[in-house]
Structure formats: C-alpha cells, structure tokens
Design a protein around this motif. Structure first.
Motif, short mmCIF file in Angstrom:
data_model
loop_
_atom_site.label_atom_id
_atom_site.label_comp_id
_atom_site.label_asym_id
_atom_site.label_seq_id
_atom_site.Cartn_x
_atom_site.Cartn_y
_atom_site.Cartn_z
N ALA A 114 0.86 -1.27 0.28
CA ALA A 114 0.04 -0.06 0.02
C ALA A 114 0.63 1.15 0.16
O ALA A 114 0.57 2.12 -0.69
N THR A 115 2.01 1.22 0.88
CA THR A 115 2.84 2.57 0.76
C THR A 115 3.63 2.75 -0.27
O THR A 115 3.66 3.76 -0.92
N ALA A 116 4.13 1.59 -1.03
CA ALA A 116 4.89 1.73 -2.34
C ALA A 116 3.61 2.06 -3.37
O ALA A 116 4.12 3.07 -4.33
N ILE A 131 12.15 2.03 -6.03
CA ILE A 131 11.39 1.79 -4.83
C ILE A 131 12.39 1.72 -3.70
O ILE A 131 12.19 2.06 -2.56
N GLN A 132 13.47 1.15 -4.02
CA GLN A 132 14.69 0.76 -3.19
C GLN A 132 15.15 2.24 -2.69
O GLN A 132 15.20 2.53 -1.55
N ASN A 133 15.24 3.10 -3.64
CA ASN A 133 15.66 4.44 -3.29
C ASN A 133 14.68 5.02 -2.15
O ASN A 133 15.10 6.00 -1.16
N GLY A 134 13.20 4.98 -2.51
CA GLY A 134 12.07 5.56 -1.70
C GLY A 134 12.45 5.18 -0.23
O GLY A 134 12.27 5.54 0.68
N ILE A 135 12.72 3.68 -0.01
CA ILE A 135 13.04 2.98 1.03
C ILE A 135 14.07 3.63 1.99
O ILE A 135 13.82 3.85 2.87
N THR A 141 18.73 6.64 8.57
CA THR A 141 18.68 7.39 9.81
C THR A 141 19.41 8.84 9.52
O THR A 141 19.35 9.67 10.15
N ARG A 142 20.23 8.60 8.50
CA ARG A 142 20.89 9.79 7.89
C ARG A 142 19.92 10.57 6.98
O ARG A 142 19.22 9.80 6.39
N PHE A 143 20.48 11.70 6.76
CA PHE A 143 19.81 12.56 5.87
C PHE A 143 20.24 12.25 4.23
O PHE A 143 21.47 12.18 4.20
N PRO A 144 19.27 12.08 3.38
CA PRO A 144 19.72 11.74 2.13
C PRO A 144 20.31 12.85 1.45
O PRO A 144 19.78 13.74 1.14
N GLN A 152 13.07 13.63 -11.07
CA GLN A 152 12.01 12.38 -10.60
C GLN A 152 11.84 12.46 -9.28
O GLN A 152 10.87 12.53 -8.72
N ALA A 153 12.96 12.48 -8.45
CA ALA A 153 12.81 12.16 -6.92
C ALA A 153 12.23 13.46 -6.36
O ALA A 153 11.64 13.52 -5.32
N THR A 154 12.74 14.66 -6.95
CA THR A 154 12.06 16.30 -6.38
C THR A 154 10.66 16.24 -6.46
O THR A 154 10.06 16.48 -5.56
N ILE A 155 10.21 15.73 -7.75
CA ILE A 155 8.75 15.56 -7.72
C ILE A 155 8.34 14.98 -6.62
O ILE A 155 7.19 15.44 -6.35
#
Length: 247
Positions: A114-116, A131-135, A141-144, A152-155
C-alpha cells in the motif's frame, strides 16, 4: 372433568416446552459439530503456518542484518552493484552460520504494498531501483543526498511532503537560514535544492544531528544561533527532522 382437562392441558404444554427445548438443543449441537469439523479442517493449515513462523523467527536475525546493511551502505550504488553487495553479505552470513532467507525480497521486507503504491501515485517511478531509493530515503537514519538529474525524486518528495508543509530552499537564497530555522522549530520537512560540493557550515550540526537536550526540548546550533527543534513523537531520542539535500 374441568380439573382433568386442566391437568391434560398443562401436561400438553409441558410436553411442547420439552420438545421445543430438545429441538433448540439439537440445533446447537448441529452448529457446534459443524464448527468443530470446520476448525478441524484448519488444523493442518495452522500447524503449517506455525512451522513457517518458527522458521521465519529463526531466520529473522540474518534477514534484519541484510536489510540494515542495505539501508546503510547501498544508497550510492546502482542495481547491479546492490545485488552484488547482497550476494556477498549472504556469503558472509553462511560463513558465520547466520540463518537468513535465501529468497529475501528487500522491498517487501521493508515496505508494504500500500505504501509503495502510494509512492508511485505521488510520482515515484515503478522500477525496483526507485522503490529501493524511496525506502532508503524514508527509513535511513541519515539525511539523504539525492543526485537527481531528471528531477523525478524532487517531484516525488514535493508531492509526498506537500501535506506536511514542505519547506524548499537553496543555499543562495537570502532567506535560507530563516527557512532552515523555521523548518526545525516547526517540525516541517526541509528540501535543500541545487547543492554543489560545498555546503553551508550552518548545516553541519543539523546534518550530524548534534541536538542538545534542554529539559524536555531539543536545540541545535545553526551557525552561531541556537535554534529550537520540535520534539518528535519518540521521546527517548532527538526528534527526526526530515531533511533532503538535493543535487
């Protein structure tokens, strides 16, 4: 004769009540038998499920080890190298006799469908690497630091955090520090765009999570100014301040 008729009517009523009770008891016994037989059919499935759960518990340490390794070290690499890392880690687990799942699916282990699916609706690409990048972004714990030439990630982040009053800023924005301090004190997510090789030293304490506990609140030094940090829902540790640095 009247007394005899009354006794007869009473006996008939009593007989009918006994028959009704017997019929109700028979129905209950029928339902109970059907329930017992139905549950007996589930015994095999429950036994098999119990064995699977026991096996999952036995392999949990190795699976958790692989997942934490993935979250900690896989971020900078492409899919091929990530698969190679997992393969090497599995070899090390076997060498050290740490049980793990041979068919471990990192995505299903770390995020539910559901989250994915919600991430995809928010603009995240559907491939496994994304999806792995989103995880990694949401669970590490660190800031990405996001290297995102196609945006795409920004959107995705902007759509995902829009409801949480996402603050977006750039280092060359004259209100950058104000934006950062407001996001910290109000507990808002913060996206820093267009960063290069050098970051503002004011970010050091934030990125390193050098939070200072004062009473029941937390503070952090932003440059030479001490800024409040909104306390998160977990009281045993400094609050998680969702920050993304975008390149």
């Amino acid at each position: 004769q009247v007394q005899v008729q009354a006794k007869f009517d009473g006996a008939v009523s009593h007989k009918q009540a006994l028959l009704d009770d017997a019929e109700a008891t028979r129905r209950k016994m029928t339902n109970a038998t059907a329930l017992i037989e139905g549950l007996a059919g589930e015994k095999t499935r429950w036994t098999e499920a119990g064995l699977r759960f026991s096996d999952q518990i036995r392999r949990l340490v190795g699976d958790a080890l692989l997942c934490t390794g993935f979250l900690s070290y896989s971020g900078p690499f492409n899919q091929e190298f990530r698969d190679l890392l997992i393969k090497n880690w599995k070899t090390m687990c076997m060498r050290n006799k740490i049980p793990f799942s041979e068919d471990l699916d990192l995505i299903s282990m770390l995020v539910d469908n559901a989250t994915a699916g919600e991430w995809i609706l928010q603009g995240l690409p559907t491939d496994n690497l994304s999806i792995q990048n989103g995880i990694i972004i949401t669970k590490a714990t660190r800031f990405p630091l996001l290297i995102d030439p196609q945006g795409q990630a920004t959107i995705w982040i902007k759509n995902k955090e829009e409801a949480n009053d996402l603050t977006v800023s750039q280092l060359n924005n004259k209100y950058f520090r104000t934006h950062l301090e407001d996001a910290l004190s109000l507990g808002r997510p913060f996206l820093l765009e267009d960063v290069e090789e050098e970051l503002d030293p004011a970010l050091d304490n934030v990125l390193e999570k050098n939070f200072i506990k004062q009473g029941s609140s937390f503070k952090v030094k932003v440059g030479d100014k001490e800024c409040d940090v909104m306390k998160g829902s977990v009281c045993t540790s400094p609050p998680s301040f969702p920050t993304c640095v975008h390149s």
